[in-house]
Design an enzyme around this catalytic site. Structure first.
Site, PDB file in Angstrom:
ATOM      1  N   ASP A 145      45.455  43.193  37.456  1.00  0.00           N
ATOM      2  CA  ASP A 145      46.121  43.992  36.421  1.00  0.00           C
ATOM      3  C   ASP A 145      45.565  45.403  36.301  1.00  0.00           C
ATOM      4  O   ASP A 145      45.571  46.004  35.223  1.00  0.00           O
ATOM      5  CB  ASP A 145      46.041  43.284  35.040  1.00  0.00           C
ATOM      6  CG  ASP A 145      46.678  41.920  35.075  1.00  0.00           C
ATOM      7  OD1 ASP A 145      47.627  41.731  35.857  1.00  0.00           O
ATOM      8  OD2 ASP A 145      46.228  41.043  34.324  1.00  0.00           O
ATOM      9  N   LYS A 161      48.275  48.187  39.916  1.00  0.00           N
ATOM     10  CA  LYS A 161      48.708  48.289  41.325  1.00  0.00           C
ATOM     11  C   LYS A 161      50.197  48.623  41.405  1.00  0.00           C
ATOM     12  O   LYS A 161      50.625  49.416  42.237  1.00  0.00           O
ATOM     13  CB  LYS A 161      48.433  46.960  42.054  1.00  0.00           C
ATOM     14  CG  LYS A 161      46.957  46.598  42.104  1.00  0.00           C
ATOM     15  CD  LYS A 161      46.720  45.230  42.698  1.00  0.00           C
ATOM     16  CE  LYS A 161      47.169  44.079  41.831  1.00  0.00           C
ATOM     17  NZ  LYS A 161      46.422  43.893  40.576  1.00  0.00           N
ATOM     18  N   GLY A 164      51.846  39.959  38.402  1.00  0.00           N
ATOM     19  CA  GLY A 164      52.835  40.619  37.548  1.00  0.00           C
ATOM     20  C   GLY A 164      52.561  42.106  37.645  1.00  0.00           C
ATOM     21  O   GLY A 164      51.543  42.575  37.143  1.00  0.00           O
ATOM     22  N   HIS A 165      53.406  42.827  38.354  1.00  0.00           N
ATOM     23  CA  HIS A 165      53.177  44.260  38.592  1.00  0.00           C
ATOM     24  C   HIS A 165      54.180  45.069  37.773  1.00  0.00           C
ATOM     25  O   HIS A 165      55.384  45.016  38.021  1.00  0.00           O
ATOM     26  CB  HIS A 165      53.305  44.572  40.092  1.00  0.00           C
ATOM     27  CG  HIS A 165      52.225  43.917  40.898  1.00  0.00           C
ATOM     28  ND1 HIS A 165      52.090  44.070  42.251  1.00  0.00           N
ATOM     29  CD2 HIS A 165      51.209  43.098  40.524  1.00  0.00           C
ATOM     30  CE1 HIS A 165      51.031  43.368  42.670  1.00  0.00           C
ATOM     31  NE2 HIS A 165      50.501  42.771  41.639  1.00  0.00           N
ATOM     32  N   GLN A 178      46.522  40.429  42.585  1.00  0.00           N
ATOM     33  CA  GLN A 178      45.255  39.987  41.990  1.00  0.00           C
ATOM     34  C   GLN A 178      44.185  41.074  42.164  1.00  0.00           C
ATOM     35  O   GLN A 178      44.518  42.234  42.300  1.00  0.00           O
ATOM     36  CB  GLN A 178      44.791  38.643  42.580  1.00  0.00           C
ATOM     37  CG  GLN A 178      45.621  37.443  42.159  1.00  0.00           C
ATOM     38  CD  GLN A 178      46.939  37.309  42.870  1.00  0.00           C
ATOM     39  OE1 GLN A 178      46.990  37.256  44.083  1.00  0.00           O
ATOM     40  NE2 GLN A 178      48.026  37.234  42.134  1.00  0.00           N
ATOM     41  N   THR A 204      51.162  40.239  32.063  1.00  0.00           N
ATOM     42  CA  THR A 204      52.560  40.472  32.438  1.00  0.00           C
ATOM     43  C   THR A 204      53.239  39.154  32.819  1.00  0.00           C
ATOM     44  O   THR A 204      54.424  38.964  32.601  1.00  0.00           O
ATOM     45  CB  THR A 204      52.609  41.428  33.661  1.00  0.00           C
ATOM     46  OG1 THR A 204      51.750  42.526  33.394  1.00  0.00           O
ATOM     47  CG2 THR A 204      54.000  41.945  33.950  1.00  0.00           C
ATOM     48  N   ARG A 226      49.250  36.027  28.097  1.00  0.00           N
ATOM     49  CA  ARG A 226      47.957  35.706  27.476  1.00  0.00           C
ATOM     50  C   ARG A 226      47.181  36.981  27.154  1.00  0.00           C
ATOM     51  O   ARG A 226      47.249  37.955  27.900  1.00  0.00           O
ATOM     52  CB  ARG A 226      47.102  34.866  28.444  1.00  0.00           C
ATOM     53  CG  ARG A 226      47.605  33.456  28.635  1.00  0.00           C
ATOM     54  CD  ARG A 226      46.735  32.697  29.619  1.00  0.00           C
ATOM     55  NE  ARG A 226      46.896  33.193  30.978  1.00  0.00           N
ATOM     56  CZ  ARG A 226      46.170  32.788  32.012  1.00  0.00           C
ATOM     57  NH1 ARG A 226      45.207  31.901  31.837  1.00  0.00           N
ATOM     58  NH2 ARG A 226      46.386  33.261  33.216  1.00  0.00           N
ATOM     59  N   PRO A 227      46.392  36.987  26.036  1.00  0.00           N
ATOM     60  CA  PRO A 227      45.562  38.169  25.763  1.00  0.00           C
ATOM     61  C   PRO A 227      44.527  38.340  26.867  1.00  0.00           C
ATOM     62  O   PRO A 227      43.947  37.355  27.345  1.00  0.00           O
ATOM     63  CB  PRO A 227      44.874  37.840  24.433  1.00  0.00           C
ATOM     64  CG  PRO A 227      45.121  36.401  24.178  1.00  0.00           C
ATOM     65  CD  PRO A 227      46.258  35.946  25.027  1.00  0.00           C
TER      66      PRO A 227
HETATM   67  P1  GDP Z   1      49.030  45.211  38.199  1.00  0.00           P
HETATM   68  O1  GDP Z   1      49.130  43.731  38.162  1.00  0.00           O
HETATM   69  O2  GDP Z   1      47.785  45.698  38.862  1.00  0.00           O
HETATM   70  O3  GDP Z   1      50.256  45.879  38.768  1.00  0.00           O
HETATM   71  O4  GDP Z   1      48.926  45.684  36.681  1.00  0.00           O
HETATM   72  P2  GDP Z   1      49.816  45.149  35.445  1.00  0.00           P
HETATM   73  O5  GDP Z   1      51.166  45.731  35.550  1.00  0.00           O
HETATM   74  O6  GDP Z   1      49.700  43.681  35.299  1.00  0.00           O
HETATM   75  O7  GDP Z   1      49.023  45.758  34.211  1.00  0.00           O
HETATM   76  C1  GDP Z   1      48.809  47.119  34.100  1.00  0.00           C
HETATM   77  C2  GDP Z   1      49.401  47.581  32.771  1.00  0.00           C
HETATM   78  O8  GDP Z   1      48.969  48.898  32.509  1.00  0.00           O
HETATM   79  C3  GDP Z   1      50.915  47.661  32.762  1.00  0.00           C
HETATM   80  O9  GDP Z   1      51.376  47.358  31.468  1.00  0.00           O
HETATM   81  C4  GDP Z   1      51.193  49.126  33.115  1.00  0.00           C
HETATM   82  O10 GDP Z   1      52.443  49.573  32.625  1.00  0.00           O
HETATM   83  C5  GDP Z   1      50.061  49.787  32.402  1.00  0.00           C
HETATM   84  N1  GDP Z   1      49.563  51.034  32.967  1.00  0.00           N
HETATM   85  C6  GDP Z   1      49.367  51.361  34.270  1.00  0.00           C
HETATM   86  N2  GDP Z   1      48.731  52.553  34.357  1.00  0.00           N
HETATM   87  C7  GDP Z   1      48.528  52.956  33.087  1.00  0.00           C
HETATM   88  C8  GDP Z   1      47.884  54.101  32.506  1.00  0.00           C
HETATM   89  O11 GDP Z   1      47.348  54.958  33.191  1.00  0.00           O
HETATM   90  N3  GDP Z   1      47.839  54.159  31.144  1.00  0.00           N
HETATM   91  C9  GDP Z   1      48.386  53.205  30.344  1.00  0.00           C
HETATM   92  N4  GDP Z   1      48.294  53.365  29.039  1.00  0.00           N
HETATM   93  N5  GDP Z   1      48.993  52.130  30.863  1.00  0.00           N
HETATM   94  C10 GDP Z   1      49.052  52.001  32.193  1.00  0.00           C
HETATM   95  P1  IMO Z   2      48.091  40.793  39.402  1.00  0.00           P
HETATM   96  O1  IMO Z   2      48.636  40.921  40.802  1.00  0.00           O
HETATM   97  C1  IMO Z   2      45.223  38.973  36.682  1.00  0.00           C
HETATM   98  C2  IMO Z   2      44.008  34.862  37.569  1.00  0.00           C
HETATM   99  C3  IMO Z   2      44.429  33.817  36.561  1.00  0.00           C
HETATM  100  C4  IMO Z   2      43.274  32.848  36.676  1.00  0.00           C
HETATM  101  C5  IMO Z   2      42.961  32.878  38.177  1.00  0.00           C
HETATM  102  C6  IMO Z   2      43.589  31.749  38.967  1.00  0.00           C
HETATM  103  O2  IMO Z   2      49.106  40.968  38.341  1.00  0.00           O
HETATM  104  O3  IMO Z   2      46.883  41.644  39.235  1.00  0.00           O
HETATM  105  P2  IMO Z   2      46.087  31.328  39.801  1.00  0.00           P
HETATM  106  O4  IMO Z   2      47.366  31.174  39.043  1.00  0.00           O
HETATM  107  O5  IMO Z   2      46.093  32.450  40.784  1.00  0.00           O
HETATM  108  O6  IMO Z   2      45.627  30.041  40.415  1.00  0.00           O
HETATM  109  O7  IMO Z   2      44.986  31.677  38.678  1.00  0.00           O
HETATM  110  O8  IMO Z   2      43.454  34.122  38.646  1.00  0.00           O
HETATM  111  N1  IMO Z   2      45.095  35.697  38.107  1.00  0.00           N
HETATM  112  C7  IMO Z   2      45.341  36.948  37.735  1.00  0.00           C
HETATM  113  N2  IMO Z   2      44.752  37.713  36.798  1.00  0.00           N
HETATM  114  N3  IMO Z   2      46.189  39.482  37.463  1.00  0.00           N
HETATM  115  C8  IMO Z   2      46.772  38.738  38.423  1.00  0.00           C
HETATM  116  O9  IMO Z   2      47.663  39.249  39.305  1.00  0.00           O
HETATM  117  C9  IMO Z   2      46.384  37.403  38.580  1.00  0.00           C
HETATM  118  N4  IMO Z   2      46.749  36.392  39.399  1.00  0.00           N
HETATM  119  C10 IMO Z   2      45.951  35.371  39.113  1.00  0.00           C
HETATM  120  O10 IMO Z   2      44.530  34.358  35.267  1.00  0.00           O
HETATM  121  O11 IMO Z   2      42.155  33.347  35.999  1.00  0.00           O
HETATM  122 MG    MG Z   3      49.414  42.196  36.750  1.00  0.00          MG
END
Ligand code: GDP
Ligand code: IMO
Ligand code: MG
Length: 427
Positions: A13, A16, A40-41, A223, A298, A302-303
């Site tokens: 998260d 990416k 979840g991107h 991840q 995403t 979960r928090p």
């Molecule tokens: P990923 O899994 O690595 O693609 O990241 P996620 O999408 O799960 O979580 C990143 C969160 O941060 C998302 O809600 C994005 O919209 C948000 N985000 C990404 N870059 C920034 C930033 O520079 N500032 C803020 N405030 N939010 C961001």
């Molecule tokens: P992105 O690509 C954050 C975490 C889960 C758990 C562990 C194992 O959005 O960054 P799994 O379902 O893979 O067997 O769970 O890995 N986890 C992630 N945490 N971002 C993710 O993907 C994750 N994918 C898996 O929360 O701790």
């Molecule tokens: Mg994510």
């Protein structure tokens, strides 16, 4: 022309999706190479806001080929839903292709993920319950079914029959669950196949041809490094490799082909699920970051656990990935803080160490050693030029560069594509 791997450098998260969506403007191919719909991107651009689980984040550019690589485990129901949602929002998905070698997530994988988690009780990993662990376990145990097998329905049935019988024994005899019907699973996957088979390709040939044409290829990680089954906080990890090395195997490219490895770091740390996290803040500062940044998953809602930037973990992550560049995201989240801490070492049994331990029992004993820097206490979200950042923000970034031992090339100051500062060119 470069091949660039974009890697989650912490616990996932990191942003990416945002960074790949941004960089894909200059690319011709984007390949997802690991994980499944546990990812979840989030992408926020002129089409709207999207939480992509399987489709590569380059999909918003017509003409960019988006490949779901062999290293991904695909839940076809989730993929079809995602394609429908994108198309419903006017996004052209004609550039989407799937490696014939990608594994399928089957209904017993999701069931077993939930049942195994339940049976772990207080020691649950906190998985996303998407069937990821059981699917990759089957891949390694040679019990997996690959999406290319849907091309021949008769052969698919012959593969599915004994596997389902075996899985039903486990479901029923160990967990007391209702067995799955062979006919229902078979018919359902044949229906998925009707829509997905046209997207299946020998994608390593597509990549070789792109290389011949001198095109830019982005390998999109899922991840994060600290969730890697080898280098993460095992067993509190995921089940496929999010590392740059995983990018070679999960896309079908040799290591000599990768020119740059861009590690994505948040300006602080978050983690979802169980396992040690040395800089976790279980206080009001942690709550403040979570609420200000809306740190909720995403995929599962979960928090997320929040904490200060961990320089020890970051340096380790840089090393095992061979990072050449860093993208630092969510700098704006720290805008209001008067003081910002950075973990520069761990205190372990009275000694200060600067390496990330391999054992979670040891890691759980590590107490962070902090350095405190002044906050900038002014908004950064509208800044696009590095020189215009407050001096304290630049000081923070410079300190992180020193700890990670890698230059920061991109700074993200908001979720939207344009809320980005390009410090040094990357493509
Ligand atoms: P990923 O899994 O690595 O693609 O990241 P996620 O999408 O799960 O979580 C990143 C969160 O941060 C998302 O809600 C994005 O919209 C948000 N985000 C990404 N870059 C920034 C930033 O520079 N500032 C803020 N405030 N939010 C961001
Ligand atoms: P992105 O690509 C954050 C975490 C889960 C758990 C562990 C194992 O959005 O960054 P799994 O379902 O893979 O067997 O769970 O890995 N986890 C992630 N945490 N971002 C993710 O993907 C994750 N994918 C898996 O929360 O701790
Ligand atoms: Mg994510």
């Amino acid at each position: 022309m470069p091949i660039i791997a974009v890697i989650g450098a912490q616990w996932g998260d990191e942003g990416k999706g945002k960074v790949v969506d941004l960089l894909a403007e200059k690319a011709q191919v984007v390949v997802r190479f690991s994980g499944g719909d546990n990812a979840g991107h989030t992408i926020v651009n002129h089409h709207g806001e999207f939480g992509l689980h399987l489709v590569p984040s380059g999909i918003f550019y017509p003409g960019v080929n988006c490949i779901i690589g062999n290293g991904v485990a695909i839940n076809p129901a989730v993929l079809l839903d995602e394609i429908d949602q994108l198309q419903g929002n006017g996004v052209d998905t004609s550039g989407l292709f799937i490696s014939d070698r990608a594994h399928l997530i089957m209904p017993y994988h999701t069931l077993l993920d939930g049942l195994e988690e339940q049976s772990r009780g207080g020691k649950a990993i906190g998985t996303t319950r998407k069937g990821i662990g059981p699917a990759f376990a089957d891949k390694t145990a040679r019990l997996g079914i690959r999406i290319g097998e849907l091309l021949d329905e008769e052969a698919f049935l012959e593969r599915l029959r004994p596997i389902l019988e075996y899985k039903n024994t486990i479901l029923n005899k160990i967990y007391g669950a209702t067995p799955l019907s062979l006919d229902e699973v078979y018919q359902q996957y044949c229906r998925y196949g009707e829509r997905l088979v046209p997207l299946i390709r020998e994608t390593t040939v597509m990549l070789a041809e792109a290389l011949d044409r001198n095109e830019i290829i982005i390998l999109e990680g899922a991840q994060g490094t600290l969730l890697d089954p080898d280098f993460g906080t095992y067993p509190y990890t995921t089940s496929s490799s999010p590392l740059a090395g995983g990018g070679c195997v999960g896309a079908g490219l040799g290591p000599t082909r990768i020119d740059r490895v861009l590690g994505i770091f948040k300006s602080y740390c978050t983690r979802v699920g169980g396992g040690p996290m040395p800089t976790e803040l279980k206080d009001e500062t942690g709550d403040l970051i979570r609420e200000r940044a809306h740190e909720y998953g995403t995929t599962t809602g979960r928090p997320r656990r929040c904490g200060w930037f961990d320089g020890v973990a970051a340096r380790y992550s840089s090393r095992v990935n061979g990072l050449t560049n860093v993208a630092l995201t969510r700098l704006d989240v720290l805008d209001t803080l008067p003081q910002i801490k950075i973990c520069t070492g761990y205190k372990l049994d009275g000694q200060t160490i600067d390496h990330f331990p391999g054992s979670i029992t040891t890691l759980a004993k590590c107490k962070p050693v902090y350095e405190e820097l002044p906050g900038w206490q002014s908004p950064t979200s509208d800044i696009r030029d590095y020189e215009k950042l407050p001096a304290q923000a630049k000081q923070y970034i410079t300190r992180l560069e020193g700890l990670i031992s890698c230059p920061v090339s991109i700074i993200s100051v908001g979720a939207r594509r344009e809320q980005t500062i390009h410090k040094t060119p990357i493509l």
